[in-house]
Scaffold this active site. Structure first.
Site, PDB file in Angstrom:
ATOM      1  N   ARG A  18       0.823  -1.214   0.000  1.00 31.21           N
ATOM      2  CA  ARG A  18       0.000   0.000   0.000  1.00 31.21           C
ATOM      3  C   ARG A  18       0.856   1.263   0.000  1.00 31.21           C
ATOM      4  O   ARG A  18       0.592   2.197  -0.760  1.00 31.21           O
ATOM      5  CB  ARG A  18      -0.944   0.023   1.203  1.00 31.21           C
ATOM      6  CG  ARG A  18      -2.079  -0.966   1.075  1.00 31.21           C
ATOM      7  CD  ARG A  18      -2.980  -0.913   2.293  1.00 31.21           C
ATOM      8  NE  ARG A  18      -2.198  -1.187   3.488  1.00 31.21           N
ATOM      9  CZ  ARG A  18      -2.510  -0.789   4.715  1.00 31.21           C
ATOM     10  NH1 ARG A  18      -3.593  -0.072   4.917  1.00 31.21           N
ATOM     11  NH2 ARG A  18      -1.766  -1.095   5.739  1.00 31.21           N
ATOM     12  N   ASN A  36      -6.081  -2.555   2.262  1.00 27.81           N
ATOM     13  CA  ASN A  36      -6.069  -3.997   2.440  1.00 27.81           C
ATOM     14  C   ASN A  36      -7.500  -4.499   2.566  1.00 27.81           C
ATOM     15  O   ASN A  36      -8.359  -3.801   3.103  1.00 27.81           O
ATOM     16  CB  ASN A  36      -5.306  -4.388   3.712  1.00 27.81           C
ATOM     17  CG  ASN A  36      -3.816  -4.296   3.561  1.00 27.81           C
ATOM     18  OD1 ASN A  36      -3.283  -4.293   2.459  1.00 27.81           O
ATOM     19  ND2 ASN A  36      -3.116  -4.218   4.669  1.00 27.81           N
TER      20      ASN A  36
END
Length: 88
Positions: A18, A36
């Site tokens: 990320r 996520n």
């Protein structure tokens, strides 16, 4: 400009995916978000000029050094995308 919705599968959580994607998206001047999912995938929406979107899609298929990307599911996203790129 058209936005894309991505689902990235593989070893993509716990490896900085990320943060890496947010940095790359910012470098390319893209807007959107990345997060996520409970099923172990990473989900993202990216929007911007088509060449920059294509560049991030190419990068997303490789991921950062510690990741292992098994698949990237891509489809067009019809919702609104705010300016900037955020990690959720």
């Amino acid at each position: 400009m058209r936005a894309r919705h991505l689902l990235i599968a593989g070893r993509v959580q716990g490896v900085g995916y990320r943060d890496w994607m947010a940095r790359e998206a910012g470098r390319l001047g893209l807007s959107g978000w990345v997060r996520n999912r409970a099923d172990g995938q990473v989900e993202a929406v990216i929007s911007g000029p088509e060449p920059a979107v294509e560049a991030l899609l190419t990068l997303a298929r490789r991921g950062p050094r510690l990741a292992r990307v098994d698949a990237v599911e891509e489809r067009f996203f019809e919702g609104e995308v705010e300016l900037g790129f955020v990690r959720r």
